[in-house]
Design an enzyme around this catalytic site. Structure first.
Site, mmCIF file in Angstrom:
data_model
loop_
_atom_site.group_PDB
_atom_site.id
_atom_site.type_symbol
_atom_site.label_atom_id
_atom_site.label_comp_id
_atom_site.label_asym_id
_atom_site.label_seq_id
_atom_site.Cartn_x
_atom_site.Cartn_y
_atom_site.Cartn_z
ATOM 1 N N GLU A 1 -0.178 -8.662 5.281
ATOM 2 C CA GLU A 1 -1.571 -8.397 4.918
ATOM 3 C C GLU A 1 -2.491 -9.549 5.293
ATOM 4 O O GLU A 1 -2.052 -10.689 5.418
ATOM 5 C CB GLU A 1 -1.657 -8.124 3.402
ATOM 6 C CG GLU A 1 -0.884 -6.886 2.962
ATOM 7 C CD GLU A 1 -1.431 -5.582 3.548
ATOM 8 O OE1 GLU A 1 -2.588 -5.561 4.021
ATOM 9 O OE2 GLU A 1 -0.690 -4.578 3.539
ATOM 10 N N THR B 1 0.859 -1.196 0.000
ATOM 11 C CA THR B 1 0.000 0.000 0.000
ATOM 12 C C THR B 1 0.897 1.248 0.000
ATOM 13 O O THR B 1 2.109 1.148 0.162
ATOM 14 C CB THR B 1 -0.912 0.057 1.263
ATOM 15 O OG1 THR B 1 -0.086 0.026 2.427
ATOM 16 C CG2 THR B 1 -1.905 -1.091 1.331
ATOM 17 N N TYR C 1 4.056 15.957 14.908
ATOM 18 C CA TYR C 1 4.815 15.126 13.980
ATOM 19 C C TYR C 1 6.321 15.253 14.197
ATOM 20 O O TYR C 1 6.919 14.484 14.929
ATOM 21 C CB TYR C 1 4.422 15.358 12.496
ATOM 22 C CG TYR C 1 4.895 14.181 11.687
ATOM 23 C CD1 TYR C 1 4.069 13.101 11.425
ATOM 24 C CD2 TYR C 1 6.226 14.078 11.296
ATOM 25 C CE1 TYR C 1 4.539 11.970 10.775
ATOM 26 C CE2 TYR C 1 6.722 12.949 10.655
ATOM 27 C CZ TYR C 1 5.857 11.900 10.388
ATOM 28 O OH TYR C 1 6.344 10.776 9.765
#
Ligand code: NAD
Length: 396
Positions: free
Chosen positions: A76, A52, A236
């Site tokens: 996954e 992804t 962040y």
């Protein structure tokens, strides 16, 4: 079965195989427009975190621009009868199908990349592929890591350091702009986040690949980072995740020397722009910032998603006719240059104090954010018939 989106907070617990296929196909089409001088593009690529986001688009850029053989590593959820797999699972299958139909080598390992077992499985597969990777991309984003040396589980957190952080955030379910207050991380939380998202595992991967002589002469070994604007700085870059990224960047400098010695190669960190991915949608404040960023960058004609970013990385920085790494003073590639441009950030600073629930749809592109979020799971994509019955186990 008929599969519909089921969103819970910042994840969608279902995904649509046909939509994931279309997503990958569209990205492959964009990548196929790149061109590199004879012999310059990547030929054999290992992508760790390939299913992804930035890892997937990196793999697509390599395979469909230059017919690179690729080995992907991801973690996954497989589908079961009546229960779809994760979007990443379908992305991997879609990538394989498209790559194989072009005659490309595309191999995958589904497992925990932090574990020794997974690393050994990848090494084995890499040897079967004949080694000689000329590009390695490290693009893991994970909330936890089990340390393979002692089995301890470390959990990453998204907190400020040394201060209480208060800012606007977006409740994406309710389309409401609200105030969020986040307490500072303690020392243990800071250390745990660095264990998960810092450079330790990237270094372990690099060491294994070097020891097994799996890297080609001049190999580029790349990991991704983020810096971001003033409005997200306390949560962040100056927060726990930023501390981990700073660690990754420091480790990158050591790995650069190790790569030079081992194979005349290099290790770099590329600072990429903010995009909608499963990882970024979990970070407080970021979805509001990204919605605003979409609006501002569209108006300036500089909007990019993952595939546009990795295509530009390949074309302008790594392999193109007149490509130049253009490293910053800390030795990093800056693919976030358009996001961080003064014109963009000044506009963000002007809009940020004004945004509230009543004007969200006008001064941000929240609609597009929502569409992009759904797209991650294969929903809302033109040309896909969502009323059609699909087999979640063998969809392609
Ligand atoms: P993502 O969530 O889309 O992708 C994460 C990938 O890691 C997936 O392929 C997943 O399967 C894999 N993964 C997670 N845990 C794993 C494990 N234990 N074993 C194997 N695979 C595992 O994330 P993303 O946003 O594309 O992030 C990738 C990198 O890009 C991160 O380093 C992130 O910080 C960086 N980055 C992201 C953004 C952004 O806005 N999303 C911006 C700049 C840099």
């Amino acid at each position: 079965m008929i599969i519909k989106p089921r969103i819970k907070g910042f994840v969608c617990i279902t995904s649509h195989p046909a939509g994931c296929m279309e997503n990958v196909r569209q990205q492959a089409e964009l990548a196929s427009q790149l061109s590199f001088p004879e012999g310059k593009g990547p030929k054999k690529v290992l992508v760790i975190g390939s299913s992804t986001g930035y890892g997937l688009s990196s793999r697509i850029s390599a395979a469909f621009s230059n017919n690179a053989a690729t080995l992907g590593v991801s973690f996954e959820r497989e589908p079961k009868e009546g229960k779809p797999g994760s979007a990443g699972h379908y992305n991997v299958s879609a990538f394989q199908k498209l790559a194989h139909s072009k005659g490309l080598v595309a191999e995958d390992i589904n497992g925990d990349a932090f574990s020794n077992e997974c690393k050994e499985e990848v090494i084995k597969k890499a040897k079967e592929m004949g080694g000689g990777f000329d590009l390695v991309i490290y693009s893991l984003a994970s909330p936890r890591r089990t340390d393979p040396t002692d089995g301890q589980v470390y959990r990453a957190c998204l907190k400020p350091i040394g201060m209480i952080y208060k800012n606007k955030t977006l409740d994406t379910d309710r389309a409401e702009v609200k105030e969020v207050t986040i307490d500072p991380a303690n020392d243990s939380e800071i250390a745990h986040t660095e264990k998960v998202m810092g450079g330790e595992d990237w270094a372990l991967w690099t060491r294994r690949l070097v020891d097994e002589d799996l890297l080609a002469e001049g190999c580029i070994n790349l990991a991704y980072s983020y810096v971001g604007p003033e409005v997200t700085r306390p949560i962040y870059r100056n927060g726990t995740i930023g501390r981990a990224k700073a660690h990754l960047e420091e480790v990158g400098k050591e790995l650069n020397l190790a790569m030079q010695n081992a194979c005349g190669g290099n290790a770099y960190v590329s600072v990429n722009k903010a995009v909608v991915t499963q990882a970024s949608s979990a970070i407080p404040v970021v979805p509001l910032y990204v919605s605003m960023l979409f609006k501002v960058m569209h108006e300036l004609g500089t909007h990019e998603g993952c595939i546009e970013q990795t295509n530009r990385l390949f074309q302008d920085r790594l392999f193109g006719e007149s490509s130049s790494l253009d490293l910053d003073s800390a030795g990093r590639i800056r693919l976030d240059d358009w996001e961080m441009a003064d014109q963009v950030q000044q506009k963000i600073m002007e809009l940020w104090p004004k945004v509230d629930t009543s004007n969200l749809m006008d001064i941000t592109n929240f609609k597009e954010y929502q569409q992009e979020f759904l797209r991650l799971f294969g929903f809302g994509i033109d040309g896909v018939d969502y009323e059609q019955d699909v087999d979640p186990v063998n969809p392609f």
